[in-house]
Scaffold this active site. Structure first.
Site, PDB file in Angstrom:
ATOM      1  N   ASP A  47       1.646  -7.044   5.002  1.00  0.00           N
ATOM      2  CA  ASP A  47       0.726  -5.950   5.327  1.00  0.00           C
ATOM      3  C   ASP A  47      -0.547  -6.092   4.512  1.00  0.00           C
ATOM      4  O   ASP A  47      -0.520  -6.061   3.286  1.00  0.00           O
ATOM      5  CB  ASP A  47       1.391  -4.600   5.006  1.00  0.00           C
ATOM      6  CG  ASP A  47       0.466  -3.441   5.328  1.00  0.00           C
ATOM      7  OD1 ASP A  47       0.362  -3.099   6.520  1.00  0.00           O
ATOM      8  OD2 ASP A  47      -0.181  -2.907   4.402  1.00  0.00           O
ATOM      9  N   TYR A  52      -8.558  -4.005   1.581  1.00  0.00           N
ATOM     10  CA  TYR A  52      -7.895  -4.571   0.393  1.00  0.00           C
ATOM     11  C   TYR A  52      -8.651  -5.813  -0.112  1.00  0.00           C
ATOM     12  O   TYR A  52      -8.336  -6.339  -1.177  1.00  0.00           O
ATOM     13  CB  TYR A  52      -6.443  -4.972   0.692  1.00  0.00           C
ATOM     14  CG  TYR A  52      -5.547  -3.864   1.184  1.00  0.00           C
ATOM     15  CD1 TYR A  52      -5.960  -2.529   1.149  1.00  0.00           C
ATOM     16  CD2 TYR A  52      -4.290  -4.132   1.705  1.00  0.00           C
ATOM     17  CE1 TYR A  52      -5.140  -1.525   1.621  1.00  0.00           C
ATOM     18  CE2 TYR A  52      -3.466  -3.123   2.171  1.00  0.00           C
ATOM     19  CZ  TYR A  52      -3.902  -1.822   2.133  1.00  0.00           C
ATOM     20  OH  TYR A  52      -3.088  -0.825   2.607  1.00  0.00           O
ATOM     21  N   LYS A  77      -5.716  -4.074   9.033  1.00  0.00           N
ATOM     22  CA  LYS A  77      -6.153  -2.718   9.407  1.00  0.00           C
ATOM     23  C   LYS A  77      -7.667  -2.615   9.465  1.00  0.00           C
ATOM     24  O   LYS A  77      -8.370  -3.146   8.595  1.00  0.00           O
ATOM     25  CB  LYS A  77      -5.633  -1.678   8.407  1.00  0.00           C
ATOM     26  CG  LYS A  77      -4.148  -1.741   8.143  1.00  0.00           C
ATOM     27  CD  LYS A  77      -3.663  -0.599   7.269  1.00  0.00           C
ATOM     28  CE  LYS A  77      -2.339  -0.946   6.624  1.00  0.00           C
ATOM     29  NZ  LYS A  77      -2.464  -1.741   5.390  1.00  0.00           N
ATOM     30  N   HIS A 110      -6.859   2.037  10.350  1.00  0.00           N
ATOM     31  CA  HIS A 110      -6.362   2.385   9.005  1.00  0.00           C
ATOM     32  C   HIS A 110      -6.200   3.898   8.805  1.00  0.00           C
ATOM     33  O   HIS A 110      -5.171   4.359   8.296  1.00  0.00           O
ATOM     34  CB  HIS A 110      -7.310   1.801   7.956  1.00  0.00           C
ATOM     35  CG  HIS A 110      -6.682   1.580   6.627  1.00  0.00           C
ATOM     36  ND1 HIS A 110      -7.003   0.532   5.803  1.00  0.00           N
ATOM     37  CD2 HIS A 110      -5.746   2.287   5.944  1.00  0.00           C
ATOM     38  CE1 HIS A 110      -6.290   0.592   4.695  1.00  0.00           C
ATOM     39  NE2 HIS A 110      -5.522   1.658   4.753  1.00  0.00           N
TER      40      HIS A 110
HETATM   41  N1  LIG Z   1      -1.960   2.496   5.363  1.00  0.00           N
HETATM   42  C1  LIG Z   1      -2.284   3.033   4.214  1.00  0.00           C
HETATM   43  O1  LIG Z   1      -3.097   3.979   4.170  1.00  0.00           O
HETATM   44  C2  LIG Z   1      -1.682   2.522   2.969  1.00  0.00           C
HETATM   45  C3  LIG Z   1      -0.966   1.352   2.989  1.00  0.00           C
HETATM   46  N2  LIG Z   1      -0.370   0.870   1.847  1.00  0.00           N
HETATM   47  C4  LIG Z   1       0.437  -0.364   1.967  1.00  0.00           C
HETATM   48  O2  LIG Z   1       1.740  -0.094   1.460  1.00  0.00           O
HETATM   49  C5  LIG Z   1       2.074  -1.066   0.482  1.00  0.00           C
HETATM   50  C6  LIG Z   1       3.055  -0.523  -0.536  1.00  0.00           C
HETATM   51  O3  LIG Z   1       2.517   0.597  -1.202  1.00  0.00           O
HETATM   52  P1  LIG Z   1       2.001   0.564  -2.717  1.00  0.00           P
HETATM   53  O4  LIG Z   1       0.974   1.623  -2.821  1.00  0.00           O
HETATM   54  O5  LIG Z   1       1.633  -0.818  -3.071  1.00  0.00           O
HETATM   55  O6  LIG Z   1       3.214   1.095  -3.559  1.00  0.00           O
HETATM   56  P2  LIG Z   1       4.811   0.845  -3.642  1.00  0.00           P
HETATM   57  O7  LIG Z   1       5.450   2.137  -3.347  1.00  0.00           O
HETATM   58  O8  LIG Z   1       5.194  -0.361  -2.878  1.00  0.00           O
HETATM   59  O9  LIG Z   1       4.975   0.602  -5.180  1.00  0.00           O
HETATM   60  C7  LIG Z   1       4.431  -0.524  -5.808  1.00  0.00           C
HETATM   61  C8  LIG Z   1       4.630  -0.341  -7.313  1.00  0.00           C
HETATM   62  O10 LIG Z   1       6.033  -0.263  -7.593  1.00  0.00           O
HETATM   63  C9  LIG Z   1       6.422  -1.310  -8.468  1.00  0.00           C
HETATM   64  N3  LIG Z   1       7.712  -1.783  -7.975  1.00  0.00           N
HETATM   65  C10 LIG Z   1       7.965  -2.523  -6.865  1.00  0.00           C
HETATM   66  N4  LIG Z   1       9.280  -2.704  -6.695  1.00  0.00           N
HETATM   67  C11 LIG Z   1       9.902  -2.084  -7.724  1.00  0.00           C
HETATM   68  C12 LIG Z   1      11.243  -1.914  -8.096  1.00  0.00           C
HETATM   69  N5  LIG Z   1      12.244  -2.428  -7.359  1.00  0.00           N
HETATM   70  N6  LIG Z   1      11.526  -1.224  -9.224  1.00  0.00           N
HETATM   71  C13 LIG Z   1      10.516  -0.691  -9.969  1.00  0.00           C
HETATM   72  N7  LIG Z   1       9.231  -0.798  -9.658  1.00  0.00           N
HETATM   73  C14 LIG Z   1       8.914  -1.497  -8.546  1.00  0.00           C
HETATM   74  C15 LIG Z   1       5.323  -2.341  -8.398  1.00  0.00           C
HETATM   75  O11 LIG Z   1       5.189  -2.970  -9.650  1.00  0.00           O
HETATM   76  P3  LIG Z   1       5.159  -4.581  -9.809  1.00  0.00           P
HETATM   77  O12 LIG Z   1       4.136  -5.106  -8.852  1.00  0.00           O
HETATM   78  O13 LIG Z   1       4.780  -4.727 -11.256  1.00  0.00           O
HETATM   79  O14 LIG Z   1       6.552  -5.039  -9.502  1.00  0.00           O
HETATM   80  C16 LIG Z   1       4.089  -1.480  -8.127  1.00  0.00           C
HETATM   81  O15 LIG Z   1       3.591  -0.929  -9.325  1.00  0.00           O
HETATM   82  C17 LIG Z   1       0.713  -1.441  -0.099  1.00  0.00           C
HETATM   83  O16 LIG Z   1       0.774  -2.602  -0.897  1.00  0.00           O
HETATM   84  C18 LIG Z   1      -0.100  -1.553   1.157  1.00  0.00           C
HETATM   85  O17 LIG Z   1       0.173  -2.776   1.804  1.00  0.00           O
HETATM   86  C19 LIG Z   1      -0.468   1.563   0.668  1.00  0.00           C
HETATM   87  C20 LIG Z   1      -1.194   2.726   0.592  1.00  0.00           C
HETATM   88  C21 LIG Z   1      -1.865   3.310   1.731  1.00  0.00           C
HETATM   89  O1  LIG Z   2      -4.203   1.465   0.256  1.00  0.00           O
HETATM   90  C1  LIG Z   2      -4.527   1.908   1.349  1.00  0.00           C
HETATM   91  O2  LIG Z   2      -4.172   1.354   2.416  1.00  0.00           O
HETATM   92  C2  LIG Z   2      -5.345   3.119   1.450  1.00  0.00           C
HETATM   93  O3  LIG Z   2      -5.555   3.586   2.531  1.00  0.00           O
HETATM   94  C3  LIG Z   2      -5.924   3.772   0.238  1.00  0.00           C
HETATM   95  O4  LIG Z   2      -6.472   5.038   0.553  1.00  0.00           O
HETATM   96  C4  LIG Z   2      -4.970   3.992  -0.840  1.00  0.00           C
HETATM   97  O5  LIG Z   2      -4.064   4.960  -0.394  1.00  0.00           O
HETATM   98  C5  LIG Z   2      -5.633   4.414  -2.094  1.00  0.00           C
HETATM   99  O6  LIG Z   2      -5.060   5.149  -2.798  1.00  0.00           O
HETATM  100  C6  LIG Z   2      -6.953   3.879  -2.460  1.00  0.00           C
HETATM  101  O7  LIG Z   2      -7.289   4.308  -3.744  1.00  0.00           O
END
Ligand SMILES: NC(=O)C1=CN([C@@H]2O[C@H](COP(=O)(O)OP(=O)(O)OC[C@H]3O[C@@H](n4cnc5c(N)ncnc54)[C@H](OP(=O)(O)O)[C@@H]3O)[C@@H](O)[C@H]2O)C=CC1
Ligand SMILES: O=C(O)C(=O)[C@@H](O)[C@H](O)C(=O)CO
Length: 282
Positions: A47, A52, A77, A110
């Site tokens: 994703d 990003y 996105k 997005h």
């Molecule tokens: N469409 C949208 O608006 C959005 C989409 N996204 C998408 O969703 C994805 C995932 O969400 P994200 O915000 O990254 O957060 P997550 O909920 O995936 O959490 C990521 C965090 O959790 C830690 N982590 C991962 N696995 C574990 C585990 N098993 N135990 C403990 N800690 C863990 C990681 O640390 P470490 O890396 O140090 O392991 C990192 O700090 C994003 O990367 C993006 O692709 C996110 C936000 C908004």
């Molecule tokens: O990470 C994404 O995909 C987003 O849409 C962002 O808004 C994200 O949620 C964010 O927190 C950016 O600061």
């Protein structure tokens, strides 16, 4: 050992793994290493997003990986500032050039950005880009029922996927019900709550279940999501966590334990103030 995942079949026939890999904040050489490692572990859905600034990183990891391109699903996105029809088509083409790919498996709007009010026009561009062969499947992110209903009413085409914030503090029961009734697969962003200060991985009920099932807290949450019929996309830079986040298909949470996790959710459980009814992201 490569971990295998179970799959969902989207309403247009695309088969997707039940767990994907999030890449927000994975940029540059470190990002390439983390994503290559995720592919080695067994992730087959990546994703990304224009916002990003890592579509090149994702493409580079795919190019370096021994996993053939056709075995990997890449999802990107469209940002809010590119929702005019011509801008959207040009952005999709630029996303492809940046990533070095010929096509995306999935491309999502997005955010709906309701105040800007261009999401129907953006959707028409995604429909066209699919016809041009730039995208296999088209979907949205952060869309509420009213936004989805409007897409269907004005274009006759429903998205096959809706990626929304979803974790134990915000389980999206109503949105999931709507999505299911309209044959839309719900994807979970920040499935682990992004490890914020209000860390859901440390919630006492989740910790107790981790002890009961001899699994990590992350595995309990991701298993809960897949049992709800949701597709989580956890991000991790650490190979051990990447592996454990995918390794959730050899145990099952009981109905009672599912209910315990469902009860953690609260109306104000979003990580940030990002209600798609008014939030605008550019
Ligand atoms: N469409 C949208 O608006 C959005 C989409 N996204 C998408 O969703 C994805 C995932 O969400 P994200 O915000 O990254 O957060 P997550 O909920 O995936 O959490 C990521 C965090 O959790 C830690 N982590 C991962 N696995 C574990 C585990 N098993 N135990 C403990 N800690 C863990 C990681 O640390 P470490 O890396 O140090 O392991 C990192 O700090 C994003 O990367 C993006 O692709 C996110 C936000 C908004
Ligand atoms: O990470 C994404 O995909 C987003 O849409 C962002 O808004 C994200 O949620 C964010 O927190 C950016 O600061």
């Amino acid at each position: 050992m490569i971990l295998m995942t179970e799959t969902y079949t989207l309403s247009d026939g695309l088969v997707v793994p039940k767990v994907g890999f999030g890449t927000y904040k994975l940029n540059g050489a470190q990002g390439v290493n983390a994503i290559t490692s995720a592919l080695d572990v067994g992730y087959r859905l990546l994703d990304t997003a224009v916002n990003y600034e890592n579509e090149g990183t994702v493409g580079q990891a795919i190019a370096r990986s021994s996993v053939p391109r056709e075995k990997i699903l890449v999802s990107s996105k469209l940002p809010g500032r590119r929702q005019h029809y011509d801008d959207a088509i040009a952005t999709i083409e630029e996303s492809l050039y940046r990533s070095g790919l010929d096509y995306f498996d999935l491309y999502l709007i997005h955010w709906p950005n309701p105040k800007t009010d261009l999401y129907v026009e953006a959707w028409q561009a995604l429909i066209a880009a699919q016809k041009f062969g730039l995208i296999r499947s088209i979907g949205v992110s952060n869309f509420l029922p009213a936004h989805l209903e409007r897409l269907e009413k004005e274009t006759g085409v429903m998205p096959v996927i809706n990626q929304v914030e979803l974790h134990p503090y915000f389980n999206q029961a109503d949105q999931r019900k709507f999505d299911t009734e309209h044959h839309i697969l719900t994807q979970a962003w920040s499935p682990l709550g992004r490890s914020t200060s209000n860390n859901v991985l440390k919630h006492p009920e989740i910790v107790a279940l981790a002890e009961k099932y001899h699994r990590s807290a992350g595995q309990i949450i991701l298993r809960w999501q897949t049992q709800l019929g949701v597709l989580p996309i956890p991000k991790s830079t650490h190979v051990a966590r990447q592996r454990q986040n995918l390794n959730i298909f050899d145990f099952e949470l009981s109905t009672e334990d599912m209910a315990t996790i469902n009860a953690i959710s609260k109306p104000d459980g979003r990580i940030r103030d990002q209600d798609p009814a008014y939030y605008e992201e550019f």
